[in-house]
Design a protein around this motif. Structure first.
Motif, mmCIF file in Angstrom:
data_model
loop_
_atom_site.group_PDB
_atom_site.id
_atom_site.type_symbol
_atom_site.label_atom_id
_atom_site.label_comp_id
_atom_site.label_asym_id
_atom_site.label_seq_id
_atom_site.Cartn_x
_atom_site.Cartn_y
_atom_site.Cartn_z
ATOM 1 N N UNK A 1 0.824 -1.204 0.000
ATOM 2 C CA UNK A 1 0.000 0.000 0.000
ATOM 3 C C UNK A 1 0.869 1.271 0.000
ATOM 4 N N UNK A 2 2.002 1.198 0.725
ATOM 5 C CA UNK A 2 2.933 2.341 0.710
ATOM 6 C C UNK A 2 3.454 2.570 -0.697
ATOM 7 N N UNK A 3 3.847 1.471 -1.360
ATOM 8 C CA UNK A 3 4.334 1.579 -2.743
ATOM 9 C C UNK A 3 3.238 2.102 -3.667
ATOM 10 N N UNK A 4 2.008 1.640 -3.447
ATOM 11 C CA UNK A 4 0.895 2.105 -4.264
ATOM 12 C C UNK A 4 0.692 3.609 -4.105
ATOM 13 N N UNK A 5 0.742 4.096 -2.871
ATOM 14 C CA UNK A 5 0.580 5.540 -2.629
ATOM 15 C C UNK A 5 1.702 6.343 -3.283
ATOM 16 N N UNK A 6 2.925 5.800 -3.241
ATOM 17 C CA UNK A 6 4.052 6.489 -3.893
ATOM 18 C C UNK A 6 3.822 6.558 -5.390
ATOM 19 N N UNK A 7 3.330 5.457 -5.979
ATOM 20 C CA UNK A 7 3.029 5.423 -7.416
ATOM 21 C C UNK A 7 1.955 6.458 -7.760
ATOM 22 N N UNK A 8 0.911 6.518 -6.922
ATOM 23 C CA UNK A 8 -0.173 7.483 -7.150
ATOM 24 C C UNK A 8 0.369 8.910 -7.121
ATOM 25 N N UNK A 9 1.249 9.180 -6.184
ATOM 26 C CA UNK A 9 1.859 10.512 -6.111
ATOM 27 C C UNK A 9 2.697 10.806 -7.345
ATOM 28 N N UNK A 10 3.419 9.794 -7.827
ATOM 29 C CA UNK A 10 4.247 9.982 -9.020
ATOM 30 C C UNK A 10 3.384 10.230 -10.252
ATOM 31 N N UNK A 11 2.244 9.527 -10.348
ATOM 32 C CA UNK A 11 1.368 9.696 -11.509
ATOM 33 C C UNK A 11 0.795 11.117 -11.585
ATOM 34 N N UNK A 12 0.611 11.747 -10.436
ATOM 35 C CA UNK A 12 0.069 13.113 -10.427
ATOM 36 C C UNK A 12 1.127 14.188 -10.375
ATOM 37 N N UNK A 13 2.364 13.801 -10.682
ATOM 38 C CA UNK A 13 3.491 14.719 -10.524
ATOM 39 C C UNK A 13 3.334 15.988 -11.371
ATOM 40 N N UNK A 14 2.942 15.852 -12.652
ATOM 41 C CA UNK A 14 2.858 17.014 -13.544
ATOM 42 C C UNK A 14 1.790 17.994 -13.097
ATOM 43 N N UNK A 15 0.632 17.453 -12.711
ATOM 44 C CA UNK A 15 -0.449 18.338 -12.244
ATOM 45 C C UNK A 15 -0.050 19.058 -10.963
#
Length: 544
Positions: A193-207
């Protein structure tokens, strides 16, 4: 015991740091207060001529009057009165001074009412200037922020984004609690879940980068706008005109100060993201998404109002700058705006000269619409022309003028005074004068109501052509709905008074005391009977 010591030490450190920061800010604000008051004193004793901001970028020799009347540049009206701290205020003040659109009487009356009230509110004006100058990294360009506020990012408000930002943190927190309290699940699940949250944060990096860049601009460039809005909102005004201006910050049940407080709160939370605690909270709660979601909702609610709010700040700063004159000079008077084509002044003097300025009285009306001014070199002819011109500009700004009484109609001002060769454009001073006169004549032919100031016209040509040209021009102007003054060394031109009833002769004179030339700078009726060129040549060592 060791843990208690560490916690106590950390608490003491944080408290000390906060107290130190608060004390440092108070010291810096007091220094800013001293600087603002020193600037006010400099306006009174002549030190304003050393002010760095002269508005020189607004200088334009093609402008109808700005260069000749010292509106911008070194030793200018802008340099004297400007106390703006934002780009909106500075632009608003320069636009008012350039007067590309001539104000109507009703607008001038509104300006006078606002300037009168602000002149009496010294603390209010100084607080605006202090907050605008405190931690100042420049005038601050809010254009990018305004454009951002008008836009929107659809992705950030889609339902699935809101669900993800809530669901992922809940699952992560729940898995951590279950793992450490019951050990009923594998530790792989909370790590996953920690890795998933990090991925989610990375996906929204540009916005998030777009939003964060905006936040940094807010923090470093335009936070002063928020502070000034609060100062304006907390101030009580008496005149309806000033309140109407203030009410532009509170329209349609939307209060600018509340909106700015909300945005400041978001900015504060986002600006803390560089520390380690924020990093952990961000992974745990997807905090970036929650803050940026709030930011997106904020700009959708308030974004369309931002430009008007900032424009209102600009108006307050511009009027505050103009009101410096009324505050500093109680001896000045507010002019009366005439409907008829009549100008009259009692004891009028040049505001940029200050206490050294010599006052004069004069009048112009349709039946006596042109004044010819003669006099020897340095006797005060050009200064008198500028005196009338700059006080007319002050009148249209809503400012008091340096006169006991001043009545003026609303006229387009045209000058031809400070003319020189333009080597870059291969234009001689004589031809430059011709171009200036052409602009004046075009305005007159277009039925503009005109006030003209002409200094030593056609001096770039021979005396016969100069005389003929000036005589023809004045005869033409005397037939039009305009008023004006012309200074000249051509004493023969004064004969025009005998053939044209609308022309009047005035002069300045000099006298000699112990073989030294003296001037009293007083305007007198009639043409000059003295000259000083020979004396000045002898002073230069020429044997005559």
């Amino acid at each position: 015991m060791a843990v208690a010591v560490i916690i106590t030490s950390l608490a003491v450190f944080i408290i000390t740091a906060l107290v130190h920061s608060k004390t440092l800010n108070e010291v810096r604000k007091k220094q800013c207060y001293i600087k603002v008051n020193k600037k006010s004193q400099d306006r009174l004793d002549g030190g304003w001529k050393k002010f760095e901001d002269t508005g020189s970028e607004y200088l334009n020799t093609d402008h109808p009057f700005a260069d000749d009347l010292d509106i911008f540049g070194k030793n200018s009206l802008f340099q004297l009165i400007n106390s703006t701290t934002t780009s909106f205020g500075r632009k608003k003040l320069s636009d008012m001074l350039l007067m590309n659109k001539l104000p109507q009487k009703e607008e001038i009356n509104v300006r006078q009412s606002i300037v009168k009230e602000l002149a009496s509110k010294v603390d209010f004006r100084q607080n605006m200037e202090i907050e605008g100058s405190f931690d100042n990294k420049g005038k601050g360009d809010p254009s990018e922020f305004i454009e951002w506020a008008k836009g929107k990012n659809e992705k950030l408000t889609r339902p699935y984004m809101k669900i993800i930002s809530i669901l992922c943190p809940l699952v992560l927190i729940a898995s951590i609690i279950i793992y450490f309290t019951t050990y009923a699940i594998s530790k792989v699940i909370p790590f996953a879940m920690i890795l998933l949250n990090i991925v989610v944060l990375r996906l929204g990096k540009n916005d998030m980068a777009e939003a964060l860049n905006t936040i940094y601009e807010i923090k470093y460039n335009i936070v002063k706008y928020f502070k000034i809005i609060r100062i304006i909102d907390n101030e009580t005004f008496v005149s309806s005109e000033t309140n109407n201006l203030k009410n532009r910050l509170n329209k349609n049940n939307i209060k600018a100060s509340d909106a700015m407080n909300e945005l400041s709160d978001i900015c504060t939370k986002i600006s803390d993201r560089s520390n380690m605690i924020y990093f952990l909270i961000n992974i745990l709660l997807l905090w970036d998404y929650h803050l940026i979601y709030r930011l997106e909702l904020w700009r959708r609610k308030y974004g369309s109002h931002i430009e008007e709010w900032f424009d209102t700040i600009g108006d307050f700063e511009a009027f505050s700058s103009i009101s410096n004159i009324g505050c500093d000079h109680e001896e000045y008077s507010y002019p009366h705006i005439e409907q008829s084509l009549t100008i009259s002044a009692e004891n009028i003097a040049h505001p940029l000269i200050g206490e050294r300025a010599v006052s004069n009285s004069f009048s112009l009306e349709r039946s006596k619409s042109i004044i010819l001014i003669t006099g020897s070199n340095m006797s005060g002819k050009s200064t008198f022309l500028r005196t009338i011109g700059i006080n007319m500009v002050l009148s249209y700004l809503g400012s008091p003028v340096y006169a006991k009484k001043f009545n003026t109609p609303i006229l387009h001002i045209y000058t031809c005074m400070r003319i020189g060769d333009n080597l870059e454009e291969n234009v001689s001073s004589f031809y430059a004068e011709i171009l200036r006169v052409k602009i004046l004549m075009n305005a007159v032919k277009n039925n503009e109501k005109v006030f003209f100031l002409l200094d030593e016209l056609f001096k770039g040509t021979n005396s016969m052509d100069r005389h003929t040209g000036a005589e023809i021009l004045l005869n033409q102007l005397s037939k039009k709905p305009c008023l004006g003054l012309l200074s000249t060394h051509d004493l023969e031109l004064c004969d025009l008074e005998e053939t044209n009833s609308r022309v009047s002769n005035y002069h300045f004179k000099e006298h000699y005391d112990n073989n030294e030339i003296k001037f009293d700078y007083k305007l007198r009726r009639g043409k000059s009977t003295t000259r000083n060129a020979v004396y000045l040549m002898r002073m230069a060592g020429i044997d005559i």
